[in-house]
Scaffold this motif. Structure first.
Motif, PDB file in Angstrom:
ATOM      1  N   SER A  63      54.389  35.615  42.289  1.00  0.00           N
ATOM      2  CA  SER A  63      53.266  36.525  42.262  1.00  0.00           C
ATOM      3  C   SER A  63      52.047  36.100  41.356  1.00  0.00           C
ATOM      4  O   SER A  63      52.533  35.275  40.208  1.00  0.00           O
ATOM      5  N   SER A  65      48.425  37.476  39.290  1.00  0.00           N
ATOM      6  CA  SER A  65      47.459  38.289  38.666  1.00  0.00           C
ATOM      7  C   SER A  65      46.610  37.997  37.899  1.00  0.00           C
ATOM      8  O   SER A  65      46.916  36.994  37.195  1.00  0.00           O
ATOM      9  N   SER A  66      45.577  38.692  37.662  1.00  0.00           N
ATOM     10  CA  SER A  66      44.634  38.142  36.675  1.00  0.00           C
ATOM     11  C   SER A  66      43.955  39.165  35.928  1.00  0.00           C
ATOM     12  O   SER A  66      43.840  40.247  36.640  1.00  0.00           O
ATOM     13  N   CYS A  67      43.241  39.013  34.765  1.00  0.00           N
ATOM     14  CA  CYS A  67      42.683  39.952  33.999  1.00  0.00           C
ATOM     15  C   CYS A  67      41.319  39.262  33.747  1.00  0.00           C
ATOM     16  O   CYS A  67      41.048  38.009  33.009  1.00  0.00           O
ATOM     17  N   LEU A  72      42.403  44.278  35.327  1.00  0.00           N
ATOM     18  CA  LEU A  72      43.495  43.717  35.990  1.00  0.00           C
ATOM     19  C   LEU A  72      43.631  43.642  37.490  1.00  0.00           C
ATOM     20  O   LEU A  72      43.235  44.627  38.019  1.00  0.00           O
ATOM     21  N   GLY A  74      45.586  41.804  41.462  1.00  0.00           N
ATOM     22  CA  GLY A  74      46.636  41.004  42.131  1.00  0.00           C
ATOM     23  C   GLY A  74      47.869  41.890  41.875  1.00  0.00           C
ATOM     24  O   GLY A  74      47.863  43.262  41.887  1.00  0.00           O
ATOM     25  N   THR A  75      49.001  41.180  42.309  1.00  0.00           N
ATOM     26  CA  THR A  75      50.297  41.707  42.333  1.00  0.00           C
ATOM     27  C   THR A  75      51.258  41.285  41.481  1.00  0.00           C
ATOM     28  O   THR A  75      50.970  40.137  40.793  1.00  0.00           O
ATOM     29  N   LYS A  76      52.442  41.820  41.131  1.00  0.00           N
ATOM     30  CA  LYS A  76      53.526  41.240  40.425  1.00  0.00           C
ATOM     31  C   LYS A  76      54.908  41.837  41.248  1.00  0.00           C
ATOM     32  O   LYS A  76      54.597  42.805  42.091  1.00  0.00           O
ATOM     33  N   ASP A  92      51.329  46.769  42.636  1.00  0.00           N
ATOM     34  CA  ASP A  92      49.889  46.282  42.222  1.00  0.00           C
ATOM     35  C   ASP A  92      49.719  46.226  40.908  1.00  0.00           C
ATOM     36  O   ASP A  92      50.317  47.060  40.122  1.00  0.00           O
ATOM     37  N   ALA A  93      49.183  45.167  40.244  1.00  0.00           N
ATOM     38  CA  ALA A  93      49.205  44.678  39.020  1.00  0.00           C
ATOM     39  C   ALA A  93      48.488  45.560  38.342  1.00  0.00           C
ATOM     40  O   ALA A  93      48.796  45.996  37.158  1.00  0.00           O
ATOM     41  N   LYS A  94      47.305  46.315  38.574  1.00  0.00           N
ATOM     42  CA  LYS A  94      46.579  47.441  38.322  1.00  0.00           C
ATOM     43  C   LYS A  94      47.003  48.344  37.642  1.00  0.00           C
ATOM     44  O   LYS A  94      46.967  48.891  36.625  1.00  0.00           O
TER      45      LYS A  94
END
Length: 103
Positions: A63, A65-67, A72, A74-76, A92-94
């Motif tokens: 998976s 994600s980006s910041c 933030l 993306g996914t994890k 959801d990464a956020k």
């Protein structure tokens, strides 16, 4: 190791699960072009075969994600072995909200 019918016995299933292992690694890098940090999580479910030193990889999941300035995104995911089931949960990464789950 298998019973006379085609389904494994409860004992056989337990023996198989005891040989499973989850390994998870998260790495990050700074993307100068996009001015953001990228995070990658890789999970593997591996099986240890009798008499062999190397483990066999049965499954992998990645998976991303980006910041960046927008926050933030993306996914994890998380992989879990619980009893006789393997669960993969996607978030959801956020906001860490559960998106989906597979078993």
């Amino acid at each position: 190791m298998q019973s006379t019918d085609s389904s494994p016995t409860e004992t056989e299933v337990k023996q198989i699960i005891e040989r499973l292992r989850i390994s998870t690694e998260t790495t990050s890098e700074y993307d100068r072009e996009d001015h953001q940090y990228d995070y990658y999580t890789i999970s593997k479910i591996v099986y240890q075969v009798d008499g062999e030193q190397e483990e066999q990889i049965l499954w992998t999941e990645t998976s991303h994600s980006s910041c960046h300035i927008g926050g933030l995104g993306g996914t994890k995911h998380t992989a879990i072995i619980e009893g006789d089931k393997i669960y993969i949960k996607y978030f959801d990464a956020k906001n860490d909200k559960l998106i989906s789950q597979k078993s």
